[in-house]
Scaffold this motif. Structure first.
Motif, PDB file in Angstrom:
ATOM      1  N   GLY A   1       0.797  -1.220   0.000  1.00 57.86           N
ATOM      2  CA  GLY A   1       0.000   0.000   0.000  1.00 57.86           C
ATOM      3  C   GLY A   1       0.828   1.267   0.000  1.00 57.86           C
TER       4      GLY A   1
ATOM      5  N   ARG B   1       1.607   2.159  -3.555  1.00 59.02           N
ATOM      6  CA  ARG B   1       0.429   2.751  -4.203  1.00 59.02           C
ATOM      7  C   ARG B   1       0.241   4.201  -3.745  1.00 59.02           C
TER       8      ARG B   1
ATOM      9  N   ALA C   1      -3.093   7.000   1.307  1.00 55.66           N
ATOM     10  CA  ALA C   1      -3.403   5.571   1.220  1.00 55.66           C
ATOM     11  C   ALA C   1      -4.744   5.280   1.892  1.00 55.66           C
TER      12      ALA C   1
ATOM     13  N   SER D   1      -7.993   6.589   0.241  1.00 57.71           N
ATOM     14  CA  SER D   1      -8.524   5.822  -0.885  1.00 57.71           C
ATOM     15  C   SER D   1      -9.557   4.806  -0.437  1.00 57.71           C
TER      16      SER D   1
ATOM     17  N   GLN E   1     -12.240   1.268  -4.974  1.00 54.96           N
ATOM     18  CA  GLN E   1     -10.842   1.043  -4.652  1.00 54.96           C
ATOM     19  C   GLN E   1     -10.649   0.325  -3.317  1.00 54.96           C
TER      20      GLN E   1
ATOM     21  N   TRP F   1      -7.375  -2.068  -2.089  1.00 58.05           N
ATOM     22  CA  TRP F   1      -6.421  -1.577  -1.104  1.00 58.05           C
ATOM     23  C   TRP F   1      -6.397  -2.459   0.134  1.00 58.05           C
TER      24      TRP F   1
ATOM     25  N   ASP G   1      -1.246  -7.022  -0.904  1.00 60.09           N
ATOM     26  CA  ASP G   1      -0.449  -7.858  -1.789  1.00 60.09           C
ATOM     27  C   ASP G   1       0.061  -9.074  -1.025  1.00 60.09           C
TER      28      ASP G   1
ATOM     29  N   CYS H   1      10.555   4.777  -7.098  1.00 60.20           N
ATOM     30  CA  CYS H   1      10.012   3.435  -7.301  1.00 60.20           C
ATOM     31  C   CYS H   1      11.003   2.541  -8.029  1.00 60.20           C
TER      32      CYS H   1
END
Length: 292
Positions: free
Chosen positions: A122, A125, A152, A155, A161, A165, A169, A270
């Motif tokens: 997150g 993102r 974060a 969202s 979304q 979120w 992952d 990134c």
């Protein structure tokens, strides 16, 4: 004041050549006027060209979109005022020894990089939100972490979304060889810093903020009391209920073995993980940071 020592590289490649030339001259003090990403680039190049047992001292002047490193071990003054102080008092200014965070790709897809603040899932993102022009234009630079985390969690207000979120992952995490996480992660952070801005410190356990090693924070998917936890961590507090919750884990380790699909962030920039989505996080070589 610096004469030929005042260098303005126009590209990353030119900056690398500049550091290589400074190493050939055995320059013992390098001042960096820039944000966290620039400091990370310079530390990485310095470690590449200087012997690990003869690294130069660094002086960091805050001058970027994010200045977490300068806030911890850099100058409070900016620009010409900081440079004047350094030139006049370099021999008497304090020096703090610190090991940055080192990121390695296990299959050597890229050369190792040095930095201070890393984030995955997150956080990666949220960085995309924090890097949008309207946020960079209006958000105070010294609130970088807070703005990113608020972006974060903000969202989550949008239904389309929210589930993406909250699901996070897939992550596996080993700390000093011990498997700690094998599941979904809403947010993962690690740092070699010992303080953040305005009292923010979203880490606990494994020693105090001033101890050695890398501090890390894992927030699991669909975490309970997320808004309450965020408010506490932004104030540098970890109440008993948060420490006892299985959704939140913090600690300290010398080596972190992290597998997470998707880009990760190092000092605001990134990067892609390796072919197996894996990176190693460890302590880098010891630098001396001159500051006011």
């Amino acid at each position: 004041m610096l004469g030929d020592g005042f260098l303005i590289p126009a590209s990353h490649d030119e900056m690398t050549r500049v550091i290589q030339a400074l190493a050939a001259q055995n320059v013992r003090l390098i001042a960096i006027n820039g944000g966290d990403g620039t400091v990370s680039d310079v530390m990485t190049a310095v470690a590449r060209f200087y012997p690990s047992n003869a690294l130069p001292n660094l002086a960091i002047f805050p001058s970027g979109n994010t200045n977490l490193i300068a806030r911890d071990i850099g100058f409070r003054r900016r620009g010409l005022a900081a440079l004047t102080q350094l030139v006049r008092h370099a021999d008497t200014l304090p020096r703090t020894m610190r090991r940055p965070l080192k990121i390695s790709w296990p299959n050597d897809e890229q050369d190792p990089r040095l930095g201070m603040f890393q984030g995955s899932s997150g956080y990666a993102r949220a960085i995309a939100i924090a890097h949008s022009p309207h946020v960079l234009r209006y958000a105070p630079h010294n609130l970088a972490v807070a703005v990113t985390l608020i972006g974060a969690f903000g969202s989550l207000l949008w239904r389309r979304q929210r589930e993406t979120w909250l699901s996070g992952d897939r992550v596996t995490l080993k700390a000093d060889g011990e498997m700690l996480i094998n599941g979904q992660s809403f947010l993962f952070l690690s740092t070699a810093l010992r303080k953040l801005n305005l009292g923010i410190w979203p880490f606990w356990n494994g020693g105090k903020a001033g101890s050695d090693g890398l501090h890390f924070l894992h927030v699991g998917d669909h975490p309970a009391k997320l808004l309450q936890a965020t408010w506490s961590l932004l104030r540098g507090s970890a109440p008993t209920w948060l420490r006892a919750s299985p959704d939140y884990m913090s600690g300290r380790a010398e080596v972190l073995d992290l597998t997470c699909k998707g880009d990760f962030v190092l000092d605001g920039e990134c990067f892609a993980p390796g072919a197996d989505d894996r990176i190693l996080l460890s302590e880098g070589p010891e630098f001396g940071f001159v500051h006011d």
